[in-house]
Design an enzyme around this catalytic site. Structure first.
Site, PDB file in Angstrom:
ATOM      1  CG  HIS A  22     -50.833   5.820 -28.229  1.00 26.28           C
ATOM      2  ND1 HIS A  22     -50.890   7.076 -27.997  1.00 26.28           N
ATOM      3  CD2 HIS A  22     -51.686   5.059 -27.380  1.00 26.28           C
ATOM      4  CE1 HIS A  22     -51.714   6.983 -26.904  1.00 26.28           C
ATOM      5  NE2 HIS A  22     -52.153   5.812 -26.750  1.00 26.28           N
ATOM      6  CG  ASP A  64     -54.501   3.670 -25.489  1.00 28.41           C
ATOM      7  OD1 ASP A  64     -54.022   4.272 -24.208  1.00 28.41           O
ATOM      8  OD2 ASP A  64     -55.017   4.013 -26.332  1.00 28.41           O
ATOM      9  CG  MET A  73     -69.748  -9.672 -31.081  1.00 28.01           C
ATOM     10  SD  MET A  73     -69.809 -10.722 -32.688  1.00 28.01           S
ATOM     11  CE  MET A  73     -68.691 -10.046 -33.619  1.00 28.01           C
ATOM     12  CE1 TYR A 112     -69.041  -9.398 -37.379  1.00 27.78           C
ATOM     13  CE2 TYR A 112     -71.277  -8.939 -37.848  1.00 27.78           C
ATOM     14  CZ  TYR A 112     -70.255 -10.031 -37.534  1.00 27.78           C
ATOM     15  OH  TYR A 112     -70.802 -11.288 -37.311  1.00 27.78           O
ATOM     16  CE1 TYR A 130     -72.563 -13.444 -29.850  1.00 28.75           C
ATOM     17  CE2 TYR A 130     -72.988 -15.624 -29.340  1.00 28.75           C
ATOM     18  CZ  TYR A 130     -73.630 -14.594 -29.794  1.00 28.75           C
ATOM     19  OH  TYR A 130     -74.591 -14.399 -30.409  1.00 28.75           O
ATOM     20  CG  ASN A 132     -65.296 -12.580 -33.069  1.00 25.86           C
ATOM     21  OD1 ASN A 132     -64.655 -13.347 -33.727  1.00 25.86           O
ATOM     22  ND2 ASN A 132     -66.551 -12.555 -33.086  1.00 25.86           N
TER      23      ASN A 132
END
Length: 141
Positions: A22, A64, A73, A112, A130, A132
């Site tokens: 978790h 979560d 990003m 990053y 972009y 990610n």
């Protein structure tokens, strides 16, 4: 072979998903993402795009429900590249987990830094820019 486990998920990635607890985070990086220099735990899925990997991961991976659970990003200021893949990610995430809260955007270098602290990085062959994403693991209820 096992039933109901998406074949795109390698044994190495399945092991990592099981090890994660978790609050641990998983990065799924596009083809330009510097995976090996970001994290020591890298799983390579070079022939695949992020969308298909995201869909498969969310079949097994709970998000979560107590905290922000998905991050993108953000584009560098002034960059005019289009990011239609983000809408696709949102559709996949909404369908994949009712705990999905929407995406938060992280500045490139903040993304990053968070990737360095993530449990693992999945390196893909995704060609969209972009593309990610970071997912925060929740609990199975």
């Amino acid at each position: 072979m096992l039933k109901t486990i998406p074949s795109i998920l390698s044994p190495e990635l399945l092991k990592i998903l099981m090890e994660m607890g978790h609050g641990d985070e998983l990065v799924i990086g596009d083809g330009n993402f510097p995976a090996a220099s970001m994290n020591s735990r890298v799983v390579r899925l070079d022939g695949h795009g992020v969308e298909e990997i995201l869909k498969a991961v969310l079949q097994l991976f709970p998000l979560d429900s107590y905290a922000p659970n998905a991050f993108l990003m953000e584009k560098v200021a002034g960059d005019t590249v289009q990011t239609p893949i983000w809408a696709s990610y949102e559709t996949i995430a909404k369908a994949g987990d009712p705990a999905f809260k929407g995406f938060e955007h992280l500045e490139r270098f903040a993304f990053y830094e968070r990737s360095r602290k993530a449990y693992a990085v999945v390196a893909t062959g995704e060609s969209a820019l972009y593309a990610n994403i970071i997912l925060k693991k929740g609990v199975v209820v």
